[in-house]
Design a protein around this motif. Structure first.
Motif, mmCIF file in Angstrom:
data_model
loop_
_atom_site.group_PDB
_atom_site.id
_atom_site.type_symbol
_atom_site.label_atom_id
_atom_site.label_comp_id
_atom_site.label_asym_id
_atom_site.label_seq_id
_atom_site.Cartn_x
_atom_site.Cartn_y
_atom_site.Cartn_z
ATOM 1 N N TYR A 1 -0.254 -1.754 -4.662
ATOM 2 C CA TYR A 1 0.607 -1.680 -5.838
ATOM 3 C C TYR A 1 1.434 -2.958 -5.958
ATOM 4 N N SER A 2 1.590 -3.416 -7.205
ATOM 5 C CA SER A 2 2.440 -4.588 -7.447
ATOM 6 C C SER A 2 3.135 -4.424 -8.793
ATOM 7 N N LEU A 3 4.120 -5.267 -9.050
ATOM 8 C CA LEU A 3 4.827 -5.192 -10.327
ATOM 9 C C LEU A 3 4.046 -5.936 -11.407
ATOM 10 N N THR A 4 4.001 -5.378 -12.599
ATOM 11 C CA THR A 4 3.449 -6.087 -13.767
ATOM 12 C C THR A 4 4.531 -7.032 -14.308
ATOM 13 N N GLU A 5 4.222 -7.760 -15.375
ATOM 14 C CA GLU A 5 5.247 -8.615 -15.983
ATOM 15 C C GLU A 5 6.435 -7.774 -16.463
ATOM 16 N N ARG A 6 6.117 -6.649 -17.055
ATOM 17 C CA ARG A 6 7.167 -5.745 -17.521
ATOM 18 C C ARG A 6 8.032 -5.250 -16.347
ATOM 19 N N ARG B 1 0.858 -1.185 0.000
ATOM 20 C CA ARG B 1 0.000 0.000 0.000
ATOM 21 C C ARG B 1 0.892 1.232 0.000
ATOM 22 N N PHE B 2 0.287 2.370 -0.296
ATOM 23 C CA PHE B 2 1.045 3.615 -0.368
ATOM 24 C C PHE B 2 1.847 3.867 0.921
ATOM 25 N N GLY B 3 1.180 3.724 2.040
ATOM 26 C CA GLY B 3 1.840 4.001 3.325
ATOM 27 C C GLY B 3 2.997 3.052 3.604
ATOM 28 N N GLN B 4 2.816 1.782 3.202
ATOM 29 C CA GLN B 4 3.899 0.801 3.393
ATOM 30 C C GLN B 4 5.105 1.164 2.539
ATOM 31 N N LEU B 5 4.838 1.556 1.286
ATOM 32 C CA LEU B 5 5.934 1.959 0.403
ATOM 33 C C LEU B 5 6.643 3.186 0.959
ATOM 34 N N HIS B 6 5.845 4.145 1.415
ATOM 35 C CA HIS B 6 6.418 5.372 1.950
ATOM 36 C C HIS B 6 7.316 5.067 3.145
ATOM 37 N N ALA B 7 6.849 4.179 3.986
ATOM 38 C CA ALA B 7 7.637 3.824 5.180
ATOM 39 C C ALA B 7 8.884 3.027 4.796
ATOM 40 N N SER B 8 8.752 2.119 3.834
ATOM 41 C CA SER B 8 9.906 1.255 3.526
ATOM 42 C C SER B 8 10.989 2.015 2.759
ATOM 43 N N ILE B 9 10.598 2.998 1.964
ATOM 44 C CA ILE B 9 11.591 3.766 1.205
ATOM 45 C C ILE B 9 12.220 4.841 2.079
ATOM 46 N N GLY B 10 11.416 5.389 2.947
ATOM 47 C CA GLY B 10 11.995 6.297 3.953
ATOM 48 C C GLY B 10 12.102 7.736 3.515
#
Lengths: 111, 111
Positions: free
Chosen positions: B81-86, B38-47
């Motif tokens: 959010y997740s990665l597509t095949e590309r 989720r947005f918040g998880q990404l925000h926290a993990s990237i810092g």
């Protein structure tokens, strides 16, 4: 781009992006893949880059020891840029990126 | 960053950089390597990324079909959010970049 905080990050991807994280840097490295080049040759081969941005890009890549700047004491003086060992080690990654582009971005069926 | 001219370039490295050429995009892709977030998880993990820049980065990666945005009709609504095949196809390249960093940038003898 302020990348100083990235340099000392615990994350290797943050550190790599401190060195490579502009659109121009991988392009300049790729342009030097087969030969040394002078400023004017690089500018001509890359095409759409401004002289100012190319100057900054070369200076930063030199500071990060990705490229090597050699000055020949001739008249007129000649300067050539080439990849260092650290820079050459990026080439297989650039070739993979080129493959990725061909496989996933060129063919519209994959879009 | 105006990358539109890059998209239709003859050079695959120009085209790749139209999609990836900011320091944040590879970092976001790398952050999604093992799981959806989720947005918040990404925000926290990237810092160190601002919410505004993360929003733009996610929007552009979604437009370029590197990541996939899934909206769950729940209360409160949930977006992942997740990665597509590309996008997944870029992971081996990211791992090579991590190796390069470890080999050529971490050890001061190599500097």
């Amino acid at each position: 781009m302020k990348n100083e905080g990235f340099r000392y990050s615990d994350c290797p991807m943050h550190r790599s992006m401190a060195i490579l994280g502009t659109k121009w840097k991988p392009i300049v490295i790729y342009a030097l893949r087969e030969r040394t080049a002078r400023f004017g040759q690089l500018h001509a081969s890359i095409g759409s880059i401004s002289r100012k941005v190319l100057t900054t890009t070369l200076k930063e890549l030199e500071q990060d020891e990705v490229i090597f700047r050699e000055e020949f004491k001739e008249i007129p003086p000649r300067v050539e840029y080439s990849l260092t060992e650290r820079g050459k080690a990026l080439l297989p990654i650039m070739y993979e990126l080129v493959k990725w582009d061909k496989e996933y971005c060129e063919i519209s069926e994959h879009k």
